[in-house]
Design a protein around this motif. Structure first.
Motif, short mmCIF file in Angstrom:
data_model
loop_
_atom_site.label_atom_id
_atom_site.label_comp_id
_atom_site.label_asym_id
_atom_site.label_seq_id
_atom_site.Cartn_x
_atom_site.Cartn_y
_atom_site.Cartn_z
N ASP A 194 0.83 -1.22 0.00
CA ASP A 194 0.00 0.00 0.00
C ASP A 194 0.86 1.26 0.00
N VAL A 195 1.76 1.34 -0.98
CA VAL A 195 2.70 2.47 -1.02
C VAL A 195 1.97 3.78 -1.26
N TYR A 196 1.09 3.78 -2.29
CA TYR A 196 0.41 5.04 -2.62
C TYR A 196 -0.57 5.44 -1.53
N GLY A 197 -1.19 4.46 -0.86
CA GLY A 197 -2.08 4.78 0.26
C GLY A 197 -1.31 5.54 1.33
N HIS A 198 -0.09 5.08 1.62
CA HIS A 198 0.72 5.70 2.67
C HIS A 198 1.17 7.11 2.26
#
Ligand code: PLP
Length: 445
Positions: A317-321
């Protein structure tokens, strides 16, 4: 903070490197701090001072300074096994397949070595396939150190923006204001048969961050199609930064003919790429005759780093973070500005942010604002944010650079050193970093 080592290094650098640096934006006043190493979301300078880093190499470092383990081992493996051959490798095919699978406009790619090389190649390709010479660019847009786009002025009076470029180059470039559909339509009415392409960043990211107003990118899509010209999105900054793996074109739902990439797509190593419809990209040799070539293009170490970067983002969940922390930062700064500097504006989206020292967007472009900004959901200041490069030029740029940037640096926060360049949040940043940064904003403002 003690800066003795940095000052001594700068003195040495001044006698052997032009201006002491290898890219002019790094020559901060009175002298730059020299970085010894990175650590997560931080950099540590030659004197041991630690800064929270929002420059992130001017955009490539989606993970900050500690790339995930698969990136590091892929880089080491390919460096040890070569590092390069002047012959094709599997990793460049894998990387291209991944990009083509995720980015709406991309069926086929040609990798190059920088964002500049990508935009140079894309412009040559557009001219080659259309047989036309003129290109339309946005005032305040930036496409690297290339002859055709380093221009200033407007339609009918463009001239090179730097010595060293013959004025005849600028005769083929038409700069128009971003977010101004009427002007671009007029330009096409007059020169439509000679225009090879409109080249634009989908979000101007080198002029304080200027969002497209609702319908503007669609209008560019329509007008280029109507006149047989190409639409090129320069996603060197927004690519894999805005809109996740689909890039800004996926977020806005507008598909260009060609896309240029750089920065994140190389996982922290030098890179660029031109992607688009196969029938266009195949016009590069050997399939076509629009010249393009490069010793280091598709370098295995770069391809491996870029590919593992993107794969990791697809699986975690890179973009979520990064987007959550970007929003936390923008809304925190917005609250501070409301209290302490209501004449300034927070701009940005996803994991990009900037504070521009102006609110000219409201006063001078009320028409565009009234139409509604495309960033309604993500930008708390959509009704006042700047709508053109010129809006940002009117900001208190000198105060930003000489006072605010220094203050932030002294408090251990590394921002881009001028009013125009975007800043970024990485996967390595934490909530604590954001809170510390907001405290620094409070003090500095
Ligand atoms: N295009 C855009 C939108 C950029 O922001 C940049 C650099 O910042 C470039 C092109 C040029 O890329 P490079 O510096 O890798 O040549």
């Amino acid at each position: 903070m003690n800066h003795d080592e940095s000052r001594a290094l700068y003195d040495r650098a001044l006698s052997v490197l032009a201006g002491g640096v290898n890219s002019s934006v790094r020559a901060t006043q009175p002298y730059p701090f020299f970085v010894e190493r990175g650590d997560g979301a931080h950099v540590i300078d030659a004197d041991g001072n630690r800064y929270i880093d929002y420059v992130l190499g001017y955009g490539p470092l989606l993970y900050g300074h500690d790339a995930p383990e698969p990136v590091q081992s892929a880089v080491q493996k390919h460096a040890a096994a070569g590092p390069m051959y002047g012959a094709p490798t599997e990793i460049e095919v894998e990387h291209a397949e991944f990009v083509a699978r995720h980015v709406p406009s991309v069926e086929m790619l040609r990798f190059v070595n920088s964002g500049t090389e990508a935009t140079v190649s894309a412009v040559r390709l557009a001219r080659g396939v259309t047989g036309r010479d003129k290109i339309v660019v946005m005032q305040g847009g930036y496409h690297g150190a290339q002859e055709s786009t380093l221009v200033e002025g407007g339609p009918g009076n463009a001239k090179p923006s730097t010595p060293g470029i013959p004025s005849s180059f600028a005769e083929h470039t038409i700069p128009v204001p971003f977010n101004d559909e009427e002007t671009v339509r007029e330009v096409f009415e007059e020169h439509g048969e000679d225009i090879a392409a409109v080249l634009t960043e989908p979000i101007l990211a080198n002029t304080g961050i200027v969002h497209p107003v609702d319908g503007y990118l669609e209008a560019l899509r329509d007008v280029t199609e109507e006149h047989g010209a190409l639409l090129i999105f320069d996603e060197v900054i927004t690519g894999f930064r805005v809109g996740g793996l689909q890039c800004a074109q996926g977020k806005f739902g507008v598909t260009p003919d060609l896309t240029t990439f750089g920065k994140i797509i190389g996982g922290g190593f030098p890179v660029g790429a031109v992607g688009g419809k196969a029938e266009l990209v195949e016009q590069f040799p050997p399939g076509g005759d629009v010249f393009q070539s490069g010793t280091f293009s598709g370098h295995p170490v770069t391809m491996a780093a870029g590919h593992e970067y993107l794969k990791y983002a697809a699986e975690n969940d890179v973009y979520g973070h990064v987007d959550r922390l970007g929003e936390k930062l923008r809304s925190g700064i917005t609250d501070i500005l409301e209290d302490q500097a209501p004449e300034y504006t927070v701009v940005g989206t996803d994991s990009m942010f900037k504070t521009v020292f102006t609110r000219h967007g409201t006063a001078e472009r009320a028409d565009a604002c009234a139409d509604g900004c495309a960033q309604v959901e993500s930008c708390p200041n959509y009704d006042v944010c700047p709508k053109t490069g010129a809006d940002v030029s009117k900001a208190e740029t000198d105060r930003w650079e000489r006072v605010f940037w220094q203050e932030m640096k002294d408090q251990g926060v590394f921002l881009t050193a001028n009013q125009f360049e975007s800043q970024f949040v990485s996967y390595a940043h934490t909530d604590e970093d954001i809170e510390e940064t907001l405290e620094a904003y409070k003090q500095a403002l």
